[in-house]
Design an enzyme around this catalytic site. Structure first.
Site, mmCIF file in Angstrom:
data_model
loop_
_atom_site.group_PDB
_atom_site.id
_atom_site.type_symbol
_atom_site.label_atom_id
_atom_site.label_comp_id
_atom_site.label_asym_id
_atom_site.label_seq_id
_atom_site.Cartn_x
_atom_site.Cartn_y
_atom_site.Cartn_z
ATOM 1 N N LYS A 46 37.434 43.238 37.016
ATOM 2 C CA LYS A 46 38.686 43.388 37.769
ATOM 3 C C LYS A 46 38.504 43.871 39.204
ATOM 4 O O LYS A 46 39.422 44.400 39.821
ATOM 5 C CB LYS A 46 39.702 44.307 37.044
ATOM 6 C CG LYS A 46 39.876 44.104 35.590
ATOM 7 C CD LYS A 46 39.822 42.692 35.119
ATOM 8 C CE LYS A 46 41.045 41.866 35.421
ATOM 9 N NZ LYS A 46 40.879 40.511 34.775
ATOM 10 N N GLY A 48 37.572 41.702 41.585
ATOM 11 C CA GLY A 48 37.685 40.535 42.456
ATOM 12 C C GLY A 48 36.637 39.477 42.139
ATOM 13 O O GLY A 48 36.315 38.640 42.984
ATOM 14 N N TRP A 79 28.734 33.578 34.056
ATOM 15 C CA TRP A 79 28.238 34.915 33.692
ATOM 16 C C TRP A 79 26.969 34.730 32.869
ATOM 17 O O TRP A 79 26.996 34.083 31.815
ATOM 18 C CB TRP A 79 29.260 35.634 32.819
ATOM 19 C CG TRP A 79 30.374 36.305 33.540
ATOM 20 C CD1 TRP A 79 30.439 37.630 33.902
ATOM 21 C CD2 TRP A 79 31.625 35.728 33.958
ATOM 22 N NE1 TRP A 79 31.639 37.883 34.537
ATOM 23 C CE2 TRP A 79 32.378 36.740 34.583
ATOM 24 C CE3 TRP A 79 32.172 34.441 33.873
ATOM 25 C CZ2 TRP A 79 33.651 36.534 35.111
ATOM 26 C CZ3 TRP A 79 33.440 34.221 34.400
ATOM 27 C CH2 TRP A 79 34.163 35.256 35.010
ATOM 28 N N HIS A 103 28.501 41.191 34.909
ATOM 29 C CA HIS A 103 29.147 42.510 34.897
ATOM 30 C C HIS A 103 28.145 43.573 34.421
ATOM 31 O O HIS A 103 28.522 44.728 34.219
ATOM 32 C CB HIS A 103 30.327 42.531 33.914
ATOM 33 C CG HIS A 103 31.529 41.740 34.335
ATOM 34 N ND1 HIS A 103 32.015 41.732 35.611
ATOM 35 C CD2 HIS A 103 32.375 40.951 33.602
ATOM 36 C CE1 HIS A 103 33.106 40.964 35.665
ATOM 37 N NE2 HIS A 103 33.329 40.474 34.466
ATOM 38 N N SER A 133 44.419 46.926 37.117
ATOM 39 C CA SER A 133 44.236 45.517 36.814
ATOM 40 C C SER A 133 43.628 45.348 35.409
ATOM 41 O O SER A 133 44.034 44.477 34.634
ATOM 42 C CB SER A 133 43.329 44.897 37.883
ATOM 43 O OG SER A 133 43.164 43.529 37.660
ATOM 44 N N MET A 227 44.974 30.021 44.612
ATOM 45 C CA MET A 227 44.283 30.307 43.346
ATOM 46 C C MET A 227 45.274 30.486 42.181
ATOM 47 O O MET A 227 44.988 30.095 41.057
ATOM 48 C CB MET A 227 43.364 31.512 43.500
ATOM 49 C CG MET A 227 42.128 31.175 44.336
ATOM 50 S SD MET A 227 40.969 32.541 44.528
ATOM 51 C CE MET A 227 40.511 32.929 42.844
#
Ligand code: PPS
Length: 291
Positions: A46, A48, A79, A103, A133, A227
């Site tokens: 979250k 960006g 990912w 991540h 978020s 987007m």
């Protein structure tokens, strides 16, 4: 419903949603063979991620917008730790530098990265906006547990016991490696406030200079309005079971400072005290205002 929808995988003491990760996929990521030309986007969730995946795709697509209109973000900048990676990896477009996302923590990924000159783009966002978020994301993602209350969610975030671990450890870990890796630190806030300048900074770091008219194309296709409407980045191709956007959009607000609408003065005080204790002596110069 998929059997894995409600499962959790614990890797290096951190919880990951089992719907998109297995122990094997996480282990494989930590041993991934990077190449010098690779570009790796790293974020705490979250911060960006999707936005930067779009920017990176646009910088390297050289005006050929077919992938922007026809390939989802996870197929363009996958990912490395997710289950789908082994399949997506085989289908990556070979003409680009390979663009990846992760991540994972610095501790887990650094050993694989130290061996190469991979360009790492580390993107971070004011943790209070990241938290807000993430809270809303937990409500729409079928593979994440519903948060019991915003207050409990704040506690979990501050303790670092939620999914993907501690925001504080993530940021400190990665920014602590600035001298050891070929790493560019970018914030959500700067991309928001000075998009053209930030895209120039990125293209310079990536050694992929853009002409002003190419910058215009990037800017146009990474705007929140574009987007939000693009099903290649707004996750609308997923079923309601996986992401129920009737409850709230993935591209929710896209603003800086939305935390002010969620934090009570007491929660804010609590957050600031923990932030100060964890980040105060980090020596990092982080650009967001906490008040
Ligand atoms: S994830 O699940 O980790 O990949 O999520 P991530 O993409 O990191 O974060 C989602 C938030 O980023 C916002 N976003 C944008 N903001 C401004 N402009 C653009 N173009 C943009 N694209 C994505 C998105 O709206 C989420 O933030 P919130 O605050 O929830 O709106």
């Amino acid at each position: 419903m998929s059997e894995r929808m409600n499962t959790t995988v614990i890797f290096d003491g951190i919880r990951f949603p089992g719907f998109i990760h297995t122990l094997e996929s996480l282990k494989a990521a930590s041993a991934f063979q990077f190449q010098d030309k690779d570009v790796l986007l790293v974020t705490f969730p979250k911060s960006g991620t999707t936005w930067m995946q779009q920017v990176l795709s646009l910088i390297f697509c050289e005006g050929h917008l077919w992938p922007i209109h026809h390939l989802p973000n996870w197929a363009r900048v996958p990912w490395i730790e997710q289950i789908s990676f082994s399949q997506v990896f085989q289908e990556l477009r070979s003409s680009w530098p390979r663009l990846f996302t992760s991540h994972l923590s610095a501790k887990v990924l650094a050993p694989a990265l130290m061996k190469s000159k991979v360009k790492v783009v580390y993107m971070a966002r004011n943790p209070k906006d990241t938290l807000v978020s993430f809270y809303h994301f937990h409500r729409i993602a079928g593979f994440m547990p519903d948060p019991s209350s915003f207050e409990d969610f704040v506690d979990e975030f501050l303790e670092g016991t939620g999914f993907f671990g501690s925001w504080f450890d993530h940021v400190k870990g990665w920014l602590g490696l600035q001298k050891d890796l070929n790493l560019l630190f970018v914030t959500y806030e700067e991309l928001h406030q000075e998009p053209r300048r930030t895209i120039q900074k990125l293209s310079e770091f990536l050694e992929h200079p853009l002409r002003p008219e190419e910058e215009d194309v990037v800017l146009q296709h990474c705007s929140f309005s574009f987007m939000s409407q693009s099903n290649m980045v707004n996750y609308s191709v997923l079923s309601n079971e996986i992401m129920d956007q009737r409850k709230g959009k993935f591209l929710r607000k896209g603003v800086v400072g939305d935390w002010r609408e969620h934090f009570t003065p007491e929660l804010n005080k609590k957050f600031n005290a923990v932030y100060q204790s964890k980040m105060g002596d980090s020596g990092l110069c982080l650009p967001w205002t906490m008040d």
